[in-house]
Design a protein around this motif. Structure first.
Motif, PDB file in Angstrom:
ATOM      1  N   THR A   1       0.705  -1.245  -0.067  1.00 14.10           N
ATOM      2  CA  THR A   1       0.030  -0.045   0.029  1.00 14.10           C
ATOM      3  C   THR A   1       1.048   1.223   0.031  1.00 14.10           C
ATOM      4  N   ASP A   2       0.286   2.315  -1.035  1.00 16.58           N
ATOM      5  CA  ASP A   2       1.185   3.465  -1.027  1.00 16.58           C
ATOM      6  C   ASP A   2       1.013   4.152   0.501  1.00 16.58           C
ATOM      7  N   SER A   3       1.943   4.590   1.137  1.00 17.50           N
ATOM      8  CA  SER A   3       1.831   5.043   2.457  1.00 17.50           C
ATOM      9  C   SER A   3       1.018   6.369   2.478  1.00 17.50           C
ATOM     10  N   GLN A   4       1.542   7.279   1.361  1.00 14.27           N
ATOM     11  CA  GLN A   4       1.063   8.498   1.185  1.00 14.27           C
ATOM     12  C   GLN A   4      -0.405   8.581   0.739  1.00 14.27           C
TER      13      GLN A   4
ATOM     14  N   LEU B   1      -7.187   8.263   5.021  1.00 18.58           N
ATOM     15  CA  LEU B   1      -7.368   8.301   6.346  1.00 18.58           C
ATOM     16  C   LEU B   1      -7.613   9.474   6.708  1.00 18.58           C
ATOM     17  N   GLU B   2      -7.059  10.590   6.621  1.00 17.92           N
ATOM     18  CA  GLU B   2      -7.345  11.932   6.814  1.00 17.92           C
ATOM     19  C   GLU B   2      -8.866  12.266   6.353  1.00 17.92           C
ATOM     20  N   LYS B   3      -9.128  11.887   5.025  1.00 13.34           N
ATOM     21  CA  LYS B   3     -10.307  12.365   4.414  1.00 13.34           C
ATOM     22  C   LYS B   3     -11.488  11.382   5.330  1.00 13.34           C
ATOM     23  N   TYR B   4     -11.336  10.301   5.628  1.00 17.80           N
ATOM     24  CA  TYR B   4     -12.541   9.528   6.210  1.00 17.80           C
ATOM     25  C   TYR B   4     -12.413   9.409   7.714  1.00 17.80           C
ATOM     26  N   ASP B   5     -11.602  10.316   8.462  1.00 21.57           N
ATOM     27  CA  ASP B   5     -11.243  10.149   9.828  1.00 21.57           C
ATOM     28  C   ASP B   5     -12.532  10.347  10.745  1.00 21.57           C
ATOM     29  N   LEU B   6     -13.195   9.318  10.905  1.00 20.04           N
ATOM     30  CA  LEU B   6     -14.590   9.388  11.700  1.00 20.04           C
ATOM     31  C   LEU B   6     -14.343   9.854  13.130  1.00 20.04           C
ATOM     32  N   ASP B   7     -13.387   9.298  13.566  1.00 26.91           N
ATOM     33  CA  ASP B   7     -13.163   9.835  15.047  1.00 26.91           C
ATOM     34  C   ASP B   7     -13.042  11.278  15.139  1.00 26.91           C
TER      35      ASP B   7
END
Length: 64
Positions: A15-18, A24-30
């Motif tokens: 998986t491309d870490s970037q 993850l930033e886009k869908y950071d539900l917390d």
């Protein structure tokens, strides 16, 4: 298969870490839920302050 080919395939499948960080930033539900909770909490505290002010004013007017 040669070890170099295996390592190359493994590298290609990683998986491309970037890209992962962006997703993850886009869908950071917390984080979104925390922000929403903080907004609700702030509104509730303001409402509580207004209620206490009205309650104290009513008590003052009834005793005065």
């Amino acid at each position: 298969m040669q070890p170099d080919e295996i390592l190359s395939q493994i590298s290609d499948l990683k998986t491309d870490s970037q890209q992962l960080d962006k997703t993850l930033e886009k869908y950071d539900l917390d984080e979104l839920l925390e922000a929403e909770f903080n907004q609700i909490d702030k509104a509730f505290r303001q409402l509580e302050i207004q209620y206490q002010s009205l309650k104290n004013a009513r008590r003052f007017l009834n005793n005065g």
